[in-house]
Design an enzyme around this catalytic site. Structure first.
Site, PDB file in Angstrom:
ATOM      1  CG  ASP A   1     -10.818  -9.161  41.776  1.00 47.84           C
ATOM      2  OD1 ASP A   1     -11.299  -8.466  42.670  1.00 47.84           O
ATOM      3  OD2 ASP A   1     -11.440  -9.493  40.740  1.00 47.84           O
TER       4      ASP A   1
ATOM      5  CE  LYS B   1      -3.977  -4.563  37.095  1.00 45.22           C
ATOM      6  NZ  LYS B   1      -4.616  -3.311  37.372  1.00 45.22           N
TER       7      LYS B   1
ATOM      8  CG  MET C   1     -11.465   1.406  36.943  1.00 43.46           C
ATOM      9  SD  MET C   1     -11.825   0.083  35.797  1.00 43.46           S
ATOM     10  CE  MET C   1     -13.419   0.561  35.163  1.00 43.46           C
TER      11      MET C   1
HETATM   12  N1  SAH Z   1     -17.456  -3.283  40.512  1.00 47.15           N
HETATM   13  C1  SAH Z   1     -16.758  -2.243  41.214  1.00 47.15           C
HETATM   14  C2  SAH Z   1     -15.945  -1.359  40.304  1.00 47.15           C
HETATM   15  C3  SAH Z   1     -14.822  -2.072  39.641  1.00 47.15           C
HETATM   16  S1  SAH Z   1     -13.845  -1.003  38.703  1.00 47.15           S
HETATM   17  C4  SAH Z   1     -17.773  -1.427  42.014  1.00 47.15           C
HETATM   18  O1  SAH Z   1     -18.967  -1.551  41.809  1.00 47.15           O
HETATM   19  O2  SAH Z   1     -17.343  -0.677  42.894  1.00 47.15           O
HETATM   20  C5  SAH Z   1     -12.564  -0.624  39.841  1.00 47.15           C
HETATM   21  C6  SAH Z   1     -12.650   0.810  40.269  1.00 47.15           C
HETATM   22  O3  SAH Z   1     -13.613   0.947  41.274  1.00 47.15           O
HETATM   23  C7  SAH Z   1     -11.395   1.377  40.886  1.00 47.15           C
HETATM   24  O4  SAH Z   1     -10.468   1.763  39.919  1.00 47.15           O
HETATM   25  C8  SAH Z   1     -11.945   2.552  41.633  1.00 47.15           C
HETATM   26  O5  SAH Z   1     -12.241   3.611  40.775  1.00 47.15           O
HETATM   27  C9  SAH Z   1     -13.253   2.010  42.128  1.00 47.15           C
HETATM   28  N2  SAH Z   1     -13.172   1.482  43.486  1.00 47.15           N
HETATM   29  C10 SAH Z   1     -13.519   0.259  43.910  1.00 47.15           C
HETATM   30  N3  SAH Z   1     -13.389   0.164  45.240  1.00 47.15           N
HETATM   31  C11 SAH Z   1     -12.949   1.353  45.673  1.00 47.15           C
HETATM   32  C12 SAH Z   1     -12.647   1.892  46.957  1.00 47.15           C
HETATM   33  N4  SAH Z   1     -12.754   1.173  48.059  1.00 47.15           N
HETATM   34  N5  SAH Z   1     -12.237   3.172  47.023  1.00 47.15           N
HETATM   35  C13 SAH Z   1     -12.132   3.925  45.923  1.00 47.15           C
HETATM   36  N6  SAH Z   1     -12.397   3.460  44.708  1.00 47.15           N
HETATM   37  C14 SAH Z   1     -12.819   2.204  44.572  1.00 47.15           C
END
Ligand code: SAH
Length: 510
Positions: free
Chosen positions: A36, A58, A173
């Site tokens: 995704d 999305k 998020m």
């Molecule tokens: N499993 C993922 C999180 C998924 S929820 C993890 O461990 O990172 C998705 C959220 O992760 C986004 O809304 C944001 O808050 C954060 N996120 C993921 N990658 C990001 C990035 N490169 N920069 C900033 N926020 C990020």
């Protein structure tokens, strides 16, 4: 049919080098990759061509796959006997819904592995110079979801406890809810002047950081129109950023640069860009291979069989060196049969490639073009001598002509041929359309021609128009001329006609 297997893999926060070794192995071993939006495009470009890719994120023009559908998709693919890599941003167990996916796999008796990844919760602040813990400032941290609607958020988050239980608070998020989050934290006892940072697209070229306090962060987010995805960091550790921020000071930070070289040579330039804080995106448009036309092969074999007759062997590229030696191997020819010949190289890289094979080239021109090789060989080239020129099928005619003018008989060999290689790359197209590629590097005329051809192949009618907003960086005048002839405006030119020169010119430009 044997049942397949599913790897639930954390891709890390975006920088493709932040995937784990095990994760990369799973990615490269799989037959299908289900991914995704948070899985970085660069990582996807490393998946071998024959691997099927399924995007489940999305997208404005299509309906988004619901989680249940994704769960079932994984089961279906595995039941078809496939090895599947479900690639997820960050770590799969941190708000990654891996429980649901693994749950359904288990129910269906399908083998799976969970391959942890580096979560954005920790990595993204780190790339902004914010450690989530600190001996004096925070001895614990919490990772909290901000995604749910305000009332749901209330029910799942015990604000009274979350606010005071731990040092650093990390919200994922949460950008859209930043006002509500700060309000709750203040209400339950965090001082309004507590530092807050939002780090957007951390570890990627789009990385941006906004710093404020619980009191003013909502206003700042609104004023800056700060968009998700971002990690929100709340706590005193944010102050560390002033001292510790690091990647933002690198010269190519924030630039995504397209590397169009031949597949075999791409990574050197990409590594340099990466080291300088830029984000390389590799899109090889050229492949080099052994020629198989019988006339060409025959010519090579004949020329090599006359090894003793040459006074000069002149190599003009690293590829030329590599393929020349491959032909020696294929024909079972010992290099010592060229004992009468002096070896000469155009350019330091070519010379290095020769030295690596135990041959010290006897001439190295100051400037790295075929013309200047002759200048530097000077008087040693004499009428009546014979020179072998192992090179690519696109090599220029200048050198043989000049040699001929000096009375030297030259034998040009197409020891390799270059073929266009660009595959369909939706990510690249999307990034070009959205201005996500800041510069394109061209290291030869054929990279220009083949990139334009590859874009046309992807359905772009006017590729030059698509590239109009992107900086064009060329390694030398010949490449620049080709770019201009094809409607591209060249903005960056290397002065020394080498990769170093190209990288230097990019730095100066950026
Ligand atoms: N499993 C993922 C999180 C998924 S929820 C993890 O461990 O990172 C998705 C959220 O992760 C986004 O809304 C944001 O808050 C954060 N996120 C993921 N990658 C990001 C990035 N490169 N920069 C900033 N926020 C990020």
């Amino acid at each position: 049919m044997p049942v397949g297997k599913v790897y639930l893999v954390g891709a890390g926060p975006g920088d493709p080098k932040l995937i784990t070794v095990r994760g990369l192995e799973a990615l490269q071993r799989s037959e299908v990759v289900v991914y995704d939006r948070l899985a970085g495009p660069q990582l996807l470009s490393r998946i071998p061509d024959h691997v099927e890719r399924i995007y489940v994120g999305k997208r404005p023009d299509r309906h988004t796959m619901k989680q249940e559908e994704i769960n079932h998709l994984l089961v279906d693919l595995a039941l078809q006997g496939k090895t599947v890599c479900r690639l997820k941003g960050g770590d799969p167990t941190v708000f990654g819904r891996v429980g649901e996916e693994a749950g359904l796999l288990k129910q269906n008796g399908i083998a799976y592995e969970i391959v942890p990844g580096i979560t954005s919760a920790i990595a993204v602040p780190a790339y902004a110079g914010i450690p989530v813990t600190h001996r004096e400032l925070a001895s614990s941290f919490s990772v909290v979801t901000g995604h749910e609607s305000p009332d749901k958020l209330d029910r799942s988050i015990h604000w009274d406890k979350v606010t005071n239980a731990t040092g650093t608070l990390l919200f994922l998020m949460g950008v859209a809810k930043i006002g509500y989050i700060s309000e709750q934290l203040i209400k339950h006892g965090r001082p309004p002047e507590t530092p807050v940072a939002l780090v957007r697209w951390g570890t990627r070229a789009e990385q941006a950081t906004l710093v404020g306090t619980l009191q003013d962060i909502e206003k700042k987010v609104r004023e800056a129109n700060f968009q998700p995805p971002a990690v929100i960091v709340v706590g005193d550790v944010v102050k560390q950023r002033e001292e510790l921020q690091w990647i933002e000071s690198k010269p190519l930070f924030g630039r995504r640069i397209l590397v169009t070289r031949a597949r075999s040579q791409a990574s050197e330039l990409a590594d340099r860009i990466d080291e300088l804080g830029g984000e390389p995106y590799e899109f090889p448009v050229i492949e080099t291979r052994l020629p198989d036309r019988p006339e060409t092969v025959e010519a090579i074999r004949t020329a090599i069989s006359e090894a003793e007759s040459y006074d000069w062997v002149i190599l003009t590229s690293v590829n030329g060196v590599e393929f020349f030696f491959r032909w020696l191997e294929l024909t079972g020819t010992d290099i010592r049969r060229f004992h009468r010949a002096e070896f000469a190289a155009v350019g330091p890289k070519t010379a290095e490639a020769l030295r690596k094979r135990g041959i010290v080239p006897s001439a190295l021109p100051e400037r790295f073009r075929a013309e200047s090789l002759l200048d530097s060989l000077g008087e040693r080239v004499k009428a009546g001598q014979k020179a072998l020129l192992p090179r690519g099928d696109l090599a220029r005619e200048l050198l043989p002509r000049e040699l001929e003018a000096l009375g030297v008989e030259s034998v040009s060999l197409d020891v390799y041929e270059t073929v266009p290689a660009g595959r369909k790359d939706e990510f690249l197209l999307e990034m070009l359309q959205e201005g996500g590629i800041h510069a394109i590097t061209f290291t030869s005329s054929s990279t220009v021609i083949n990139l334009l051809a590859a874009l046309r192949e992807m359905g772009v009618e006017e590729p030059a128009e698509l590239l109009a907003g992107t900086k064009i960086a060329c390694i030398g005048p010949v490449t620049a001329k080709t770019a201009e002839e094809n409607g591209l405006a060249v903005t960056v030119r290397a002065e020394s006609y080498t990769l170093d020169g190209l990288v230097q010119a990019l730095i100066e430009y950026c």
